[in-house]
Design an enzyme around this catalytic site. Structure first.
Site, PDB file in Angstrom:
ATOM      1  N   SER A 107      13.390  -3.944  -9.358  1.00 23.38           N
ATOM      2  CA  SER A 107      12.736  -4.529  -8.189  1.00 23.38           C
ATOM      3  C   SER A 107      13.773  -4.900  -7.129  1.00 23.38           C
ATOM      4  O   SER A 107      14.949  -5.106  -7.442  1.00 23.38           O
ATOM      5  CB  SER A 107      11.996  -5.799  -8.613  1.00 23.38           C
ATOM      6  OG  SER A 107      11.507  -6.491  -7.489  1.00 23.38           O
ATOM      7  N   SER A 108      13.300  -5.014  -5.897  1.00 25.70           N
ATOM      8  CA  SER A 108      14.165  -5.522  -4.820  1.00 25.70           C
ATOM      9  C   SER A 108      13.806  -6.952  -4.437  1.00 25.70           C
ATOM     10  O   SER A 108      14.390  -7.500  -3.496  1.00 25.70           O
ATOM     11  CB  SER A 108      14.018  -4.634  -3.576  1.00 25.70           C
ATOM     12  OG  SER A 108      14.391  -3.316  -3.876  1.00 25.70           O
ATOM     13  N   ASP A 115       7.888   1.952  -9.004  1.00 32.10           N
ATOM     14  CA  ASP A 115       9.217   1.352  -8.831  1.00 32.10           C
ATOM     15  C   ASP A 115      10.211   1.863  -9.877  1.00 32.10           C
ATOM     16  O   ASP A 115      11.404   1.634  -9.773  1.00 32.10           O
ATOM     17  CB  ASP A 115       9.135  -0.183  -8.905  1.00 32.10           C
ATOM     18  CG  ASP A 115       8.878  -0.809  -7.534  1.00 32.10           C
ATOM     19  OD1 ASP A 115       8.938  -0.083  -6.526  1.00 32.10           O
ATOM     20  OD2 ASP A 115       8.619  -2.029  -7.472  1.00 32.10           O
ATOM     21  N   THR A 143       3.892  -9.412  -6.386  1.00 33.03           N
ATOM     22  CA  THR A 143       3.534  -8.156  -5.738  1.00 33.03           C
ATOM     23  C   THR A 143       2.581  -7.312  -6.568  1.00 33.03           C
ATOM     24  O   THR A 143       2.531  -7.458  -7.798  1.00 33.03           O
ATOM     25  CB  THR A 143       4.818  -7.335  -5.483  1.00 33.03           C
ATOM     26  OG1 THR A 143       4.499  -6.123  -4.823  1.00 33.03           O
ATOM     27  CG2 THR A 143       5.545  -6.999  -6.772  1.00 33.03           C
ATOM     28  N   ARG A 156       7.266  -9.881 -14.119  1.00 34.84           N
ATOM     29  CA  ARG A 156       6.970  -8.609 -13.483  1.00 34.84           C
ATOM     30  C   ARG A 156       6.205  -7.704 -14.459  1.00 34.84           C
ATOM     31  O   ARG A 156       6.261  -7.898 -15.671  1.00 34.84           O
ATOM     32  CB  ARG A 156       8.307  -7.972 -13.102  1.00 34.84           C
ATOM     33  CG  ARG A 156       8.211  -6.717 -12.295  1.00 34.84           C
ATOM     34  CD  ARG A 156       9.503  -6.549 -11.559  1.00 34.84           C
ATOM     35  NE  ARG A 156       9.747  -5.207 -11.068  1.00 34.84           N
ATOM     36  CZ  ARG A 156       9.206  -4.698  -9.975  1.00 34.84           C
ATOM     37  NH1 ARG A 156       8.352  -5.407  -9.265  1.00 34.84           N
ATOM     38  NH2 ARG A 156       9.531  -3.495  -9.570  1.00 34.84           N
ATOM     39  N   ASN A 163       2.974  -4.147  -5.471  1.00 33.94           N
ATOM     40  CA  ASN A 163       3.786  -3.063  -4.917  1.00 33.94           C
ATOM     41  C   ASN A 163       3.237  -2.611  -3.570  1.00 33.94           C
ATOM     42  O   ASN A 163       3.489  -3.256  -2.566  1.00 33.94           O
ATOM     43  CB  ASN A 163       3.962  -1.911  -5.903  1.00 33.94           C
ATOM     44  CG  ASN A 163       5.123  -1.011  -5.502  1.00 33.94           C
ATOM     45  OD1 ASN A 163       6.030  -1.463  -4.813  1.00 33.94           O
ATOM     46  ND2 ASN A 163       5.110   0.228  -5.920  1.00 33.94           N
ATOM     47  N   THR A 199       3.606  -7.068  -1.614  1.00 39.93           N
ATOM     48  CA  THR A 199       4.412  -8.167  -2.052  1.00 39.93           C
ATOM     49  C   THR A 199       4.202  -9.347  -1.108  1.00 39.93           C
ATOM     50  O   THR A 199       3.906  -9.146   0.058  1.00 39.93           O
ATOM     51  CB  THR A 199       5.881  -7.721  -1.997  1.00 39.93           C
ATOM     52  OG1 THR A 199       5.974  -6.491  -2.673  1.00 39.93           O
ATOM     53  CG2 THR A 199       6.818  -8.743  -2.559  1.00 39.93           C
ATOM     54  N   GLY A 244       8.683  -6.430   1.391  1.00 38.16           N
ATOM     55  CA  GLY A 244       9.284  -5.398   2.251  1.00 38.16           C
ATOM     56  C   GLY A 244       9.991  -4.297   1.487  1.00 38.16           C
ATOM     57  O   GLY A 244      10.850  -3.610   2.040  1.00 38.16           O
ATOM     58  N   GLY A 245       9.656  -4.140   0.202  1.00 38.74           N
ATOM     59  CA  GLY A 245      10.223  -3.041  -0.580  1.00 38.74           C
ATOM     60  C   GLY A 245      11.745  -3.095  -0.579  1.00 38.74           C
ATOM     61  O   GLY A 245      12.343  -4.167  -0.706  1.00 38.74           O
TER      62      GLY A 245
HETATM   63  O1  DON Z   1       9.551  -4.998  -6.537  1.00 37.25           O
HETATM   64  C1  DON Z   1       9.784  -4.302  -5.553  1.00 37.25           C
HETATM   65  O2  DON Z   1      10.904  -4.086  -5.142  1.00 37.25           O
HETATM   66  C2  DON Z   1       8.628  -3.682  -4.814  1.00 37.25           C
HETATM   67  N1  DON Z   1       7.524  -3.494  -5.702  1.00 37.25           N
HETATM   68  C3  DON Z   1       8.272  -4.550  -3.650  1.00 37.25           C
HETATM   69  C4  DON Z   1       7.156  -3.961  -2.821  1.00 37.25           C
HETATM   70  C5  DON Z   1       7.008  -4.587  -1.496  1.00 37.25           C
HETATM   71  O3  DON Z   1       7.731  -5.458  -1.116  1.00 37.25           O
HETATM   72  C6  DON Z   1       5.933  -4.017  -0.643  1.00 37.25           C
HETATM   73  N2  DON Z   1       5.597  -4.941   0.403  1.00 37.25           N
HETATM   74  N3  DON Z   1       5.848  -4.851   1.541  1.00 37.25           N
END
Ligand code: DON
Length: 555
Positions: free
Chosen positions: A439-440, A410, A386, A92, A388, A368, A460-461
């Site tokens: 991160s998620s 993040d 990702t 990351r 982001n 992502t 999906g954040g």
């Molecule tokens: O690492 C994370 O949690 C975020 N940067 C993920 C971002 C994400 O999934 C956006 N896409 N839909």
């Protein structure tokens, strides 16, 4: 049976029959973009293993899926080899050496847009080092052969799908301010139509150098030099020294159990693995599943588990190299037991009353995209990476042709103030030089009797964790096939805001029952975009998520 009855019967049968996953006998790649999935299968067919294919898919997505595929971002790979070896590679983005805690606050102490859009938002990219690390550890084919498909896709171009052109248009306002992004991705403001060919010669040249010289090119070679030069000229933070110091890190694979399955999940700086294991721990033995998928009681129990985990996430999770995470305590049996017994089956607990818990002490040893791959030997990769936001920070680096991330958002740009996913995060995730933002991302695998059974992951954040969890539960607890499990409507709770967010597809009666339990209901367009593979011992069954695009390729 009369004809009329037969017709009615067949109509009813069609209505209740489930969408079937795509099945292949030997090997499979599920990715969110078809050209990239095919590139992976070509590698598998030519004798490469799942890790080789993952490197090829990762590079190909950087060309064909610019909304999230990347060279300028980072991610996580969970790998399980057929002999049982497992690895978690964290590649990351990291905060630049010049990063400071308040770097995104205005003089009044309020967050600016600088962590989200433009050059300043980028953390030091890790994808290329990550692919190199995976390849060194487990790969079997020459590196240049794995980068070659992406060079070709960038040089010769590929035909844009309806989905791709819509995604470009939808993000036009974020890309437009940056001349290279506008020129390459918006056809200089004229936009692309479905069926047009997107050629990316600058990116092809960057990839060709990486194919020839390896990751060194990106971190200490010509790409590093140009990237640092461009950042300096445009107010970005990434320097040659940042790139030189970047390392992919191998971190512990978390192992837990759920209903007789071994669960392989990833450790911090992902908050996903520990979340999956804590929520599974709370649910196992609660009998939540008895009322059936989509029932108000099942949704309520899950939402209460989610609410409690996200409170813990805000307080306890962060980069373990900088912040002490009470990792195993957060899913230890006595701690999840306490969380479970605090849930009232008939009433929502207001989030204001839910504080992060005190996990069991002493248990510690210390936009992502996701793709899932299984090869003919049974080696497997679950990889989520990702930049982001969709198209990252919007910046395409001149001369290099790739987009940069906005992963600095993040971090807790201001602890206690929500970020772009409305996540409230704490001191443990405050900005520090070289630190990794929390991160998620949640690539996950299930194993039973020593055999891989399921792979899942998603973009999906903040909703990634709850999305992946629900798909796994749909398979394990509700007996759905992987396509049904992905198609079923999902919901999300993240403690704050104190809202139970529902996708379309739940019955109004169910929603009323949830309201009567005290939930504040909100609607949500999509809870993550999960894809996965289920292995039953004979077949591989794969599915991508109709909430986005994708392909199951294999043989
Ligand atoms: O690492 C994370 O949690 C975020 N940067 C993920 C971002 C994400 O999934 C956006 N896409 N839909």
């Amino acid at each position: 049976m009369t004809m009329r009855v037969l017709v009615l019967f067949l109509a009813a049968a069609t209505l209740v029959s489930a969408r079937q996953p795509v099945r292949f006998k030997k090997a499979m790649v599920v990715a969110q973009e078809p050209h990239a999935a095919d590139a992976g299968v070509d590698i598998l067919k030519s004798g490469g293993n799942a890790v080789d294919a993952a490197v090829a898919v990762g590079f190909a997505l950087a060309v064909t899926y610019p909304v999230a595929g990347n060279l300028g971002g980072g991610g996580f790979a969970l790998i399980r080899m057929a002999d049982g070896r497992t690895a978690f590679l964290d590649f990351r983005e990291r905060a630049p050496l010049s990063a400071t805690r308040n770097m995104y606050l205005d003089p009044g102490g309020n967050p600016t847009r600088d962590s989200v859009a433009g050059w300043r938002a980028a953390g030091v990219p890790g994808s290329v080092r990550g692919f190199e690390a995976m390849h060194r550890k487990f790969g079997s084919r020459p590196w240049s052969k794995l980068v070659a498909p992406s060079v070709k896709l960038a040089k010769q171009g590929f035909v844009l799908s309806d989905h791709a052109t819509r995604s470009l248009r939808a993000n036009a306002k974020d890309l437009e301010p940056f001349p290279e992004s506008k020129r390459i991705f918006l056809n200089n403001g004229r936009f692309f139509e479905m069926g047009d060919r997107l050629r990316q010669p600058e990116l092809a040249a960057t990839l060709a150098r990486i194919a020839k010289r390896g990751a060194r090119d990106f971190y200490v070679g010509e790409t590093a030099r140009i990237l640092a030069e461009q950042c300096a000229a445009n107010g970005g933070h990434i320097t040659q020294e940042d790139l030189r110091q970047y390392k992919a890190i191998e971190r512990p694979v978390l192992k837990g159990t759920y209903k007789g399955y071994e669960v392989l999940a990833i450790s911090p700086p992902s908050s996903g693995g520990v979340g999956i294991l804590q929520m599974m721990g709370v649910l196992e033995g609660s009998g939540y599943e008895k009322t059936g998928p989509g029932s108000a009681r099942a949704i309520h129990m899950l939402a209460e588990a989610m609410r409690r985990y996200y409170a813990d996430r805000a307080e306890h999770l962060g980069d373990p190299d900088f912040h002490k995470v009470p990792l195993r305590g957060l899913f230890a049996a006595d701690y999840v037991g306490r969380l479970r017994s605090g849930i009232d089956p008939d009433h929502a607990t207001p989030s204001a009353q839910v504080k992060a818990g005190t996990p069991a002490p002493g248990a510690e040893p210390t936009e992502t995209t996701h793709f899932s791959i299984v090869d003919a030997q049974g080696n497997a990769v679950a990889l989520t990476y990702t930049i982001n936001g969709g198209f990252g920070n919007g910046v395409t680096v001149p001369k290099l042709g790739f987009l940069l991330n906005n992963e600095m958002d993040d971090f807790a740009v201001k602890p206690g103030v929500p970020n772009m996913f409305q996540l409230i995060q704490g001191e443990g995730n405050a900005i520090q030089p070289k630190k990794t933002p929390l991160s998620s991302m949640t690539p996950t695998m299930l194993v039973k009797d020593g055999k891989l059974r399921l792979i899942a992951g998603a973009p999906g954040g903040s909703r990634i964790i709850t999305g992946v969890l629900q798909v796994i539960l749909n398979v394990v607890d509700h007996g759905m096939n992987i396509q049904e499990a992905i198609d079923a409507p999902r919901f999300h709770h993240q403690w704050m805001p104190d809202k139970l967010m529902l996708e379309k597809g739940f019955s109004p009666d169910t929603v009323e029952l949830l309201r009567s339990r005290g939930h504040t209901i909100d609607s949500i367009s999509g809870v993550a975009n999960v894809n996965g593979i289920v292995l039953d011992g004979t077949w591989l069954a794969g599915a991508w998520d109709g909430r986005g695009d994708g392909k199951v390729a294999g043989y």
